[in-house]
Design an enzyme around this catalytic site. Structure first.
Site, PDB file in Angstrom:
ATOM      1  N   HIS A 135     137.150 -13.096 -31.036  1.00 36.77           N
ATOM      2  CA  HIS A 135     137.094 -13.171 -29.573  1.00 36.77           C
ATOM      3  C   HIS A 135     136.370 -14.461 -29.156  1.00 36.77           C
ATOM      4  O   HIS A 135     135.384 -14.848 -29.778  1.00 36.77           O
ATOM      5  CB  HIS A 135     136.381 -11.949 -28.992  1.00 36.77           C
ATOM      6  CG  HIS A 135     136.615 -11.805 -27.525  1.00 36.77           C
ATOM      7  ND1 HIS A 135     135.971 -12.583 -26.600  1.00 36.77           N
ATOM      8  CD2 HIS A 135     137.449 -11.009 -26.817  1.00 36.77           C
ATOM      9  CE1 HIS A 135     136.406 -12.265 -25.387  1.00 36.77           C
ATOM     10  NE2 HIS A 135     137.303 -11.311 -25.495  1.00 36.77           N
ATOM     11  N   ASN A 185     138.833  -3.538 -24.167  1.00 36.30           N
ATOM     12  CA  ASN A 185     137.620  -4.112 -24.747  1.00 36.30           C
ATOM     13  C   ASN A 185     136.493  -3.911 -23.735  1.00 36.30           C
ATOM     14  O   ASN A 185     136.436  -4.609 -22.728  1.00 36.30           O
ATOM     15  CB  ASN A 185     137.860  -5.598 -25.031  1.00 36.30           C
ATOM     16  CG  ASN A 185     136.613  -6.301 -25.531  1.00 36.30           C
ATOM     17  OD1 ASN A 185     135.593  -5.658 -25.804  1.00 36.30           O
ATOM     18  ND2 ASN A 185     136.697  -7.620 -25.657  1.00 36.30           N
ATOM     19  N   LYS A 191     133.466  -4.601 -24.072  1.00 37.01           N
ATOM     20  CA  LYS A 191     132.424  -5.630 -24.222  1.00 37.01           C
ATOM     21  C   LYS A 191     131.037  -4.961 -24.220  1.00 37.01           C
ATOM     22  O   LYS A 191     130.914  -3.814 -24.666  1.00 37.01           O
ATOM     23  CB  LYS A 191     132.578  -6.704 -23.147  1.00 37.01           C
ATOM     24  CG  LYS A 191     134.001  -7.294 -23.139  1.00 37.01           C
ATOM     25  CD  LYS A 191     134.154  -8.558 -22.336  1.00 37.01           C
ATOM     26  CE  LYS A 191     135.597  -9.030 -22.420  1.00 37.01           C
ATOM     27  NZ  LYS A 191     135.847 -10.281 -21.725  1.00 37.01           N
ATOM     28  N   GLY A 212     137.866 -12.974 -17.478  1.00 37.96           N
ATOM     29  CA  GLY A 212     136.830 -12.602 -16.524  1.00 37.96           C
ATOM     30  C   GLY A 212     136.786 -13.478 -15.288  1.00 37.96           C
ATOM     31  O   GLY A 212     135.823 -13.420 -14.521  1.00 37.96           O
ATOM     32  N   GLU A 220     144.378 -14.988 -25.637  1.00 38.17           N
ATOM     33  CA  GLU A 220     143.448 -14.892 -24.513  1.00 38.17           C
ATOM     34  C   GLU A 220     143.009 -16.296 -24.095  1.00 38.17           C
ATOM     35  O   GLU A 220     142.033 -16.831 -24.656  1.00 38.17           O
ATOM     36  CB  GLU A 220     142.211 -14.076 -24.917  1.00 38.17           C
ATOM     37  CG  GLU A 220     142.509 -12.643 -25.283  1.00 38.17           C
ATOM     38  CD  GLU A 220     141.310 -11.735 -25.026  1.00 38.17           C
ATOM     39  OE1 GLU A 220     141.528 -10.644 -24.488  1.00 38.17           O
ATOM     40  OE2 GLU A 220     140.170 -12.121 -25.323  1.00 38.17           O
ATOM     41  N   GLY A 231     139.852  -6.423 -20.448  1.00 40.09           N
ATOM     42  CA  GLY A 231     138.400  -6.379 -20.301  1.00 40.09           C
ATOM     43  C   GLY A 231     138.002  -5.563 -19.080  1.00 40.09           C
ATOM     44  O   GLY A 231     137.954  -4.340 -19.111  1.00 40.09           O
ATOM     45  N   SER A 272     142.072 -11.461 -17.466  1.00 34.91           N
ATOM     46  CA  SER A 272     142.287 -11.021 -16.079  1.00 34.91           C
ATOM     47  C   SER A 272     143.598 -10.256 -15.901  1.00 34.91           C
ATOM     48  O   SER A 272     144.191 -10.286 -14.821  1.00 34.91           O
ATOM     49  CB  SER A 272     142.206 -12.205 -15.113  1.00 34.91           C
ATOM     50  OG  SER A 272     140.903 -12.775 -15.138  1.00 34.91           O
ATOM     51  N   GLU A 301     134.364 -15.071 -26.871  1.00 39.91           N
ATOM     52  CA  GLU A 301     132.934 -14.933 -26.555  1.00 39.91           C
ATOM     53  C   GLU A 301     132.098 -15.014 -27.825  1.00 39.91           C
ATOM     54  O   GLU A 301     130.993 -15.582 -27.834  1.00 39.91           O
ATOM     55  CB  GLU A 301     132.704 -13.610 -25.793  1.00 39.91           C
ATOM     56  CG  GLU A 301     133.232 -13.709 -24.361  1.00 39.91           C
ATOM     57  CD  GLU A 301     133.695 -12.401 -23.745  1.00 39.91           C
ATOM     58  OE1 GLU A 301     133.408 -11.328 -24.296  1.00 39.91           O
ATOM     59  OE2 GLU A 301     134.354 -12.470 -22.686  1.00 39.91           O
TER      60      GLU A 301
HETATM   61  P1  13P Z   1     139.067  -9.665 -18.688  1.00 37.37           P
HETATM   62  O1  13P Z   1     140.259  -8.713 -18.669  1.00 37.37           O
HETATM   63  O2  13P Z   1     137.849  -9.104 -18.060  1.00 37.37           O
HETATM   64  O3  13P Z   1     139.449 -11.003 -18.184  1.00 37.37           O
HETATM   65  O4  13P Z   1     138.691  -9.859 -20.235  1.00 37.37           O
HETATM   66  C1  13P Z   1     139.681 -10.156 -21.139  1.00 37.37           C
HETATM   67  C2  13P Z   1     139.110 -10.073 -22.515  1.00 37.37           C
HETATM   68  O5  13P Z   1     138.302 -10.906 -22.901  1.00 37.37           O
HETATM   69  C3  13P Z   1     139.511  -8.955 -23.363  1.00 37.37           C
HETATM   70  O6  13P Z   1     139.094  -9.125 -24.670  1.00 37.37           O
END
Ligand code: 13P
Length: 255
Positions: free
Chosen positions: A100, A9, A11, A178, A172, A239, A218, A102
């Protein structure tokens, strides 16, 4: 059908030329890794303007697939700035990330809207990667199973068997996204097993065993093997580490 799968992803990162450069590196680094019985399906999910170009750069007919990070719930119409599932399919998308955290948090996407998006994506032939995951205070107050159980029941289990068969789930935990604070493999396994048990209850045991469940938060080149070795963890939604070709290639080889 249950399978090993790694999705990147991206983002809201990378310009068009940067995205083309990265996908070229990923294809070079990962192509040799993407063979063999355990080799995962690889899904690259760039931002909308990069979808067509990145899709063109992926080898066709193999392990690589294209995914989007969101879609609108309608097929077309007066929805300025939105992108429909049908449009995504027309540029070669096979997958779409929905739910997601976010988007749930910043765009206020709720279960009702996500239900409409799921239906629209499925109607256009896209395979949803549906995200669930608890915030830190929920985990700390021992409410994780209740929280995830409700997200599954309200967000997903309204689908028919045929529809649900097309869905991949991503667990997640919000506190791990992140932050560099990955869930331990035991924490991931515990929630993945819980998700599978809830699927068995809502549908049946065979459907539960056939569902692909990814971990995200992460996950990186160092911890992917340990996470993916858990019996109910079928891969990852990645991510930050998906933006580094060498790290992403290592993750792909971590089965
Ligand atoms: P990170 O791997 O940066 O923690 O993000 C995970 C994520 O939100 C994937 O959709």
């Amino acid at each position: 059908m249950r399978k090993n799968l790694v999705a990147g992803n991206w983002k809201m990162n990378l310009t068009y030329p940067e995205g083309l450069a990265l996908v070229g590196e990923i294809v070079n680094a990962a192509s040799s890794a993407a063979t063999g019985a355990n080799a995962p399906e690889i899904v690259i999910c760039p931002p909308f303007p990069l979808l067509h170009g990145v899709g063109q750069a992926l080898p066709q007919g193999g392990k690589f697939h294209l995914g989007a990070q969101n879609c609108h719930q309608k097929e077309s119409g007066a929805f300025t700035g939105e992108v429909s599932p049908k449009m995504l399919a027309s540029v070669g998308c096979e997958y779409v990330i929905l739910g997601h955290s976010e988007r749930r948090q910043y765009l206020r996407e709720d279960d009702d809207l996500l239900g409409q998006k799921l239906k629209a994506a499925l109607a256009a032939g896209l395979k949803p990667i549906f995200c669930v995951g608890e915030p830190l205070d929920t985990r700390e107050s021992d409410e994780t199973f209740n929280f995830i159980g409700k997200q599954l029941a309200d967000g997903l289990f309204h689908l028919s068997n045929e529809e649900f068969d097309q869905v991949t789930i991503a667990y997640e935990p919000i506190w791990a996204i992140g932050t560099g604070r990955t869930a331990t493999s035991a924490q991931a396994q515990e929630v993945h097993a819980f998700i599978r048990e809830r699927i068995a209850r809502a549908y049946d045991g065979k459907v539960a065993l056939d569902t692909t469940i990814l971990y995200g938060g992460s996950a990186n080149a160092q911890n992917a093997r340990e996470l993916f070795s858990q019996p109910d963890v079928d891969g990852g939604l990645i991510g930050g580490a998906a933006l580094k070709a060498a790290d992403f290639a290592t993750i792909i080889q971590s089965f």
